[in-house]
Design an enzyme around this catalytic site. Sequence first.
Site, mmCIF file in Angstrom:
data_model
loop_
_atom_site.group_PDB
_atom_site.id
_atom_site.type_symbol
_atom_site.label_atom_id
_atom_site.label_comp_id
_atom_site.label_asym_id
_atom_site.label_seq_id
_atom_site.Cartn_x
_atom_site.Cartn_y
_atom_site.Cartn_z
ATOM 1 N N LYS A 78 101.352 27.982 28.831
ATOM 2 C CA LYS A 78 101.457 28.394 30.240
ATOM 3 C C LYS A 78 100.151 29.042 30.684
ATOM 4 C CE LYS A 78 104.573 31.056 33.253
ATOM 5 N NZ LYS A 78 105.773 31.912 33.288
ATOM 6 N N SER A 153 109.547 30.442 36.352
ATOM 7 C CA SER A 153 108.183 30.079 36.644
ATOM 8 C C SER A 153 107.523 29.181 35.595
ATOM 9 C CB SER A 153 107.352 31.349 36.802
ATOM 10 O OG SER A 153 107.283 32.058 35.580
ATOM 11 N N SER A 177 112.299 33.115 33.498
ATOM 12 C CA SER A 177 111.265 32.091 33.684
ATOM 13 C C SER A 177 111.068 31.116 32.520
ATOM 14 C CB SER A 177 109.925 32.759 33.995
ATOM 15 O OG SER A 177 109.886 33.136 35.342
#
Lengths: 477, 94
Positions: A78, A153, A177
């Site tokens: 990420k 996210s 997330s």
Amino acid sequence: MLREELTKLNIVEINRALQNKQFSVKEITESYLQAIDHSNLNAFISVNKQALKMAEELDQNIGEAKNNVLYGIPLAVKDIILVKDLKATAASQMLKNYIAPYTATVVERLEKEGMLVIGKTNCDEFAMGASNEHSAFGPVLNPHDQTRVSGGSSGGSAVAVAASLAPAALGSDTGGSIRQPAAFCGIVGLKPSYGRISRFGSIAMASSLDQIGPMAKSVEDVAYLLKAMAGVDKKDATSSHKAVPNYPKLIKESDPRQLVIGVPKEYFSDQIDPEIKKAIEEKIKFLENNDFQIKEVSLPSAKYALAVYYLLMPAEVSSNLARFDGLLYGLADQENLALDDWYKTVRSGGFSAEVKRRIMLGTYILSAGYYDAYYKQAQKVRTLIKEDFKKVFADVDVLLTPVTPTPAFKLGEKLDDPLQMYLADIFTVGANVAGICGLSLPIAKTKNNLPIGLQLLANSFEEEKILSLGYFLENNQ
Amino acid sequence: MQAEEIKKIANLAKLDLSSAEKDSFLRQLSDILAYLDQIKDLNLEQVPESISGAEEIEHVLRTDQVEDSDPKSIRQAYQLTDDYLVSPGVFNKK
């Protein structure tokens, strides 16, 4: 083996194939890079140009794959987690040119095992969002239906695994997330307990809630990743000294029927999608039929978890993001402005609407006159929520709940209504507020072919319990 | 929340908001705060605060040793003179 088949393998399968010399680290890395190149899902912000060279070096010692399951396995990271010499944009205009000067501890540990970073994944800006639509690099599309969101996210990481663009990915989970996009995309995602994993090298969003965690195609893969990632780090004072269990061994050897399962009634309201409700109830029945002990339990303060979360998180966001001022980090402004105007110009241009909204909310909550009524009060309700879980975990080992109230929603559907977007986190935020661990596991699909996730929660530092039960469910369907 | 407060908060947060942003934030933040108000009236006088989800905070103090900092960590700053960060002037030059 065909290239398309290659990328569908999970970590354990790739390891077996590498041991048997069915293909090399370079070949599998090439296959993923090609898949990323051909994909239109927008899961990656950048790819690692050194990946093939690193793969070749790993091939020199391929014998290591015998001792180490993670050896030679490509990893997607990420874009809020730093990997030295690669961009770390946090999916924000603010950091679009920022290059990480060092590598996060978790990535360093996985690299030490022989994993190689293949690229950096898209996410909501500074990890703020539940749909991955709040990215300066555009939304990530759901591979099961490209008109729908990936969740967020960590949407890029979830899609990377779900669409076979990487066998494993790292995400971060502040309010859901990792677990929510994992559920929307049909993969396995773990939010470890607060303190289980070092956060050194992760761009902070809300420091009392953030955790980095693994995402992969199977529970066993996640267990291998967690084992390598977990453990104390002197560079993160919140990381725990607790010993790291041998998760992959434990999940295979322990008897999951020893685990008492609790079903908290507060998580099964009428607001939950009927197909999700049915799928979860079927799983409960399946466990009952397989001699598991199941109890209905109650978490009376759970209904406040989302409100507590949306008070504590923005407050911490407003403090953590103060560092993006265009001097040390962030866009530099070229105009000849005095300092205060400089700050405002840089921050207004670098942050998008959702980030500004949360900074505004947090600044308000922390401002004179509101601090006691909101922030302090939320810290107290956090105590009640923690006590609820503590009480329940004295009675049961694992809680079983839905991950999300609905399956993946349409792109744009909640974009103009932040409160509706926030409600997508309703079943996941409790774990962050209380610091406990949670696993998201794909269990079924809706009639429209959208994945449905199941959430398993356990007390702090009891990851082996949710992984054991998850492993059982995954292998007994 | 009032329009005046939006202006004050934006200033504290060092954000310049357009009038469209001010309008939509006023509406959206009021909605969100109305939801958050559900915990405002709980009687929690006796309840202690929790600063994080950690079960017990392990206070581990390290020895106070001076270590060299890593100059790479500030190399991407806007402007450096030697190892010092240069900022724009505090007062307007106009």
